[in-house]
Design a protein around this motif. Structure first.
Motif, PDB file in Angstrom:
ATOM      1  N   PRO A 219       0.692  -1.219   0.116  1.00 15.27           N
ATOM      2  CA  PRO A 219       0.069  -0.089  -0.043  1.00 15.27           C
ATOM      3  C   PRO A 219       0.713   1.240  -0.108  1.00 15.27           C
ATOM      4  O   PRO A 219       0.446   2.221  -0.680  1.00 15.27           O
ATOM      5  N   GLU A 220       2.080   1.227   0.692  1.00 13.35           N
ATOM      6  CA  GLU A 220       2.926   2.639   0.575  1.00 13.35           C
ATOM      7  C   GLU A 220       3.357   2.828  -0.835  1.00 13.35           C
ATOM      8  O   GLU A 220       3.277   3.927  -1.048  1.00 13.35           O
ATOM      9  N   ALA A 221       3.815   1.786  -1.509  1.00 12.65           N
ATOM     10  CA  ALA A 221       4.326   2.058  -2.880  1.00 12.65           C
ATOM     11  C   ALA A 221       3.101   2.506  -3.687  1.00 12.65           C
ATOM     12  O   ALA A 221       3.493   3.316  -4.384  1.00 12.65           O
ATOM     13  N   LEU A 222       2.060   2.042  -3.536  1.00 15.97           N
ATOM     14  CA  LEU A 222       0.718   2.447  -4.402  1.00 15.97           C
ATOM     15  C   LEU A 222       0.481   3.814  -4.109  1.00 15.97           C
ATOM     16  O   LEU A 222       0.317   4.412  -4.909  1.00 15.97           O
ATOM     17  N   ARG A 223       0.551   4.229  -2.790  1.00 18.14           N
ATOM     18  CA  ARG A 223       0.269   5.453  -2.495  1.00 18.14           C
ATOM     19  C   ARG A 223       1.315   6.769  -3.079  1.00 18.14           C
ATOM     20  O   ARG A 223       0.903   7.546  -3.727  1.00 18.14           O
ATOM     21  N   ILE A 224       2.639   6.250  -3.187  1.00 20.06           N
ATOM     22  CA  ILE A 224       3.788   7.037  -3.830  1.00 20.06           C
ATOM     23  C   ILE A 224       3.399   6.978  -5.288  1.00 20.06           C
ATOM     24  O   ILE A 224       3.655   8.058  -6.177  1.00 20.06           O
ATOM     25  N   LEU A 249      11.240   9.570  -2.082  1.00 21.06           N
ATOM     26  CA  LEU A 249      10.269   8.698  -2.290  1.00 21.06           C
ATOM     27  C   LEU A 249      10.408   7.533  -2.988  1.00 21.06           C
ATOM     28  O   LEU A 249      10.052   6.380  -2.972  1.00 21.06           O
ATOM     29  N   LEU A 250      11.261   7.917  -4.180  1.00 18.54           N
ATOM     30  CA  LEU A 250      11.612   6.761  -5.031  1.00 18.54           C
ATOM     31  C   LEU A 250      12.413   5.532  -4.455  1.00 18.54           C
ATOM     32  O   LEU A 250      12.192   4.524  -5.029  1.00 18.54           O
ATOM     33  N   ASP A 251      13.140   5.923  -3.379  1.00 14.36           N
ATOM     34  CA  ASP A 251      13.850   4.783  -2.790  1.00 14.36           C
ATOM     35  C   ASP A 251      12.850   3.472  -2.340  1.00 14.36           C
ATOM     36  O   ASP A 251      13.243   2.579  -2.293  1.00 14.36           O
ATOM     37  N   VAL A 252      11.630   4.116  -2.048  1.00 13.97           N
ATOM     38  CA  VAL A 252      10.805   3.248  -1.480  1.00 13.97           C
ATOM     39  C   VAL A 252      10.228   2.341  -2.728  1.00 13.97           C
ATOM     40  O   VAL A 252       9.502   0.974  -2.558  1.00 13.97           O
ATOM     41  N   LEU A 253      10.063   2.745  -3.918  1.00 12.94           N
ATOM     42  CA  LEU A 253       9.808   1.919  -5.004  1.00 12.94           C
ATOM     43  C   LEU A 253      10.997   1.166  -5.613  1.00 12.94           C
ATOM     44  O   LEU A 253      10.784   0.346  -6.538  1.00 12.94           O
TER      45      LEU A 253
END
Length: 529
Positions: A219-224, A249-253
């Motif tokens: 869900p966090e990646a989808l939110r980003i 934020l890109l690092d989370v992806l």
């Protein structure tokens, strides 16, 4: 009675297309089937059963399969191809969701469905109908991709996924052997395809290898991802300015976009072809961290509209001419001091090589260029540079995407009615490298249709287009234009030109810290004929 049932069918169908689920939707579908039962129209009865079938798919796959079979028994492939294809798809999904999954049966069912979807593509010009009809087809292609993966048929999965991407008129189905044969050793295609809201297929294609991995997107990646695509959908004429917080934020992806399958293949790669999908078109792949650097600094890379672009041959001009326009001043917009100077310098350097070059200047540059486009006067121009203001409209009005040339606008609609057989078009303009990710009543485009400026230049005959994903800073854009020209005139393609320019800009601390080298991206529609 018929009108009321049709209206209810539309409402229930739109609930499905919008992702609505639960008891209320099932109750509505049951009421729809009960009302449709009194009608003589078998297609409406079948379509109603398909909607009811879909509501049972997650809870009771066997019941979903039963309703899907009933729907298909009411019609045939000729009279109701879409209904038949959807019922086959639901039956295939049920075969995968059973307590004892049957991937081979699911695969066989979806192959029948995908052939129907191919043979009966929607031809309506109404944008809302086109969008919702496309959603039905994408449902079929998603299921076919999942079924092929479950059955261990990666090549078939990639072919099914390819149906979600745009094709040229009359383009044959994907031939992976042709794609692989066209790839040189060291060239790597990374293919992203959504298999639903939170599941992504990541595949790599090389000359001697096909591999894939399904990735669950948390869900966090989808939110980003939603935050990035929201910039494109809501930026409007104001555009989108990138921040350091968004770079973080890109690092989370990274685990989503660069899973271990991709990073292991990157070790031996020298050039990348990237096929984003839906919201991923909003992602600045250049800024992804890899190997202690950024992807755009480490590799020449370009997006492509589909895998066929790797071997498709596009005829471009035999000439070596350059046409350049740079606009510094506008009646109602912020100046871009220096753009005209860049155009002048590039033209002078090209002429010094003994090659033809044409610099367009204000006043009246838009009318001059439009006249040249309409009259076929750009047939000699292999390199077209337009340094100006611009914006990319979303899917509701994609033809209104424009380049602001002084006091006038050159719209995507105007370009698409012209002839621009250039090898490379460089748009030094804000948001000119964007692709629409939403519009026409839906949050995300279900497929990857090209819209706006990129689509316009593709229709006009250009082979490669460089643009900016967000608001380009004038100082960086000026430098980028000259650096890209230097690389191109010495034989580099768009991907290599962008990489060389980015590396030069990165040496400047100001450009480095504010990511001013990163928004420029290239799209390649095919190889030179």
């Amino acid at each position: 009675m018929l009108l009321a049932v049709n209206q209810l069918l539309t409402e229930v169908r739109m609930q499905r297309l919008s992702g609505v689920s639960g008891r209320d939707r099932r109750t509505a579908a049951e009421g729809l089937v009960a009302q449709a039962a009194a009608l003589p129209q078998r297609t409406i009865k079948a379509a109603s059963l398909v909607e009811l079938s879909d509501t049972w798919l997650d809870d009771e796959p066997a019941k979903a399969r039963c309703f899907a079979v009933q729907a298909r028994e009411l019609v045939d492939e000729t009279t109701a191809p879409n209904v038949t294809a959807l019922s086959l798809t639901i039956e295939a999904d049920a075969a995968l969701k059973d307590k004892e999954p049957q991937p081979d049966r699911a695969y066989d069912l979806t192959q029948r469905a995908i052939e129907l979807a191919r043979q009966h593509r929607e031809r309506t010009t109404d944008p809302i109908l086109r969008a919702t009809s496309m959603l039905d087809r994408i449902r079929i292609f998603e299921s076919a991709t999942s079924a092929a993966l479950a059955a261990g048929r990666l090549a078939c999965a990639l072919k099914a996924a390819e149906n979600q991407r745009p094709a040229l008129p009359g383009e044959p189905p994907l031939d992976l052997k042709l794609v692989q044969k066209a790839l040189a050793i060291g060239e790597l295609a990374i293919v992203y395809t959504w298999l639903g809201a939170g599941r992504l297929l990541v595949a790599t294609v090389e000359r001697n290898s096909l591999q894939s991995v399904p990735v669950t997107v948390n869900p966090e990646a989808l939110r980003i991802l939603e935050s990035f695509s929201a910039h494109l959908r809501n930026g409007g004429i104001g555009g989108w300015s990138f921040t350091s917080e968004e770079a973080d934020l890109l690092d989370v992806l990274l685990p989503v976009l660069l899973p271990s399958l991709v990073t292991s293949r990157l070790a031996n790669a020298r050039k990348l072809f990237i096929l984003p999908h839906r919201s991923l078109h909003a992602i600045p792949f250049s800024l992804l961290r890899f190997g202690g650097s950024r992807l755009g600094l480490s590799y020449p890379w370009t997006t492509i509209p589909n895998l066929g672009a790797i071997h498709r041959r596009i005829p471009v001009t035999d000439g070596q001419g350059v046409v350049a326009a740079g606009i510094d001043y506008y009646p109602t917009a912020q100046p871009t001091r220096g753009f005209d100077g860049v155009a002048e310098e590039i033209v002078a350097r090209h002429e010094a090589r003994g090659l033809p070059a044409n610099r367009l200047t204000e006043p009246g540059v838009c009318n001059t260029l439009a006249g040249m486009l309409a009259g076929g006067e750009l047939d000699h121009a292999a390199f077209l540079l337009l340094a100006c203001h611009g914006t990319s409209a979303q899917g509701d009005v994609p033809g209104e995407s424009f380049l602001q040339l002084g006091s006038e606008r050159l719209t995507a609609d105007m370009i698409s009615r012209s002839r621009v057989p250039a090898d490379l078009v460089v748009l030094v303009a804000c948001c000119s490298g964007q692709r629409a990710v939403g519009g026409m009543g839906i949050q995300f485009w279900p497929g990857d249709d090209l819209f706006g400026l990129q689509a316009a230049f593709r229709v006009a005959g250009a082979r490669q287009v460089i643009g900016s994903l967000w608001n380009a800073k004038v100082r960086a854009a000026k430098s980028m234009a000259g650096l890209v020209y230097d690389a191109w005139v010495n034989g580099a393609d768009a991907a290599t030109s962008i990489q060389r320019a980015a590396r030069e800009l990165y040496k400047d601390p100001l450009h480095q810290q504010k990511y001013e080298w990163a928004p420029f991206t290239a799209v390649q529609f095919g190889m030179k004929a």
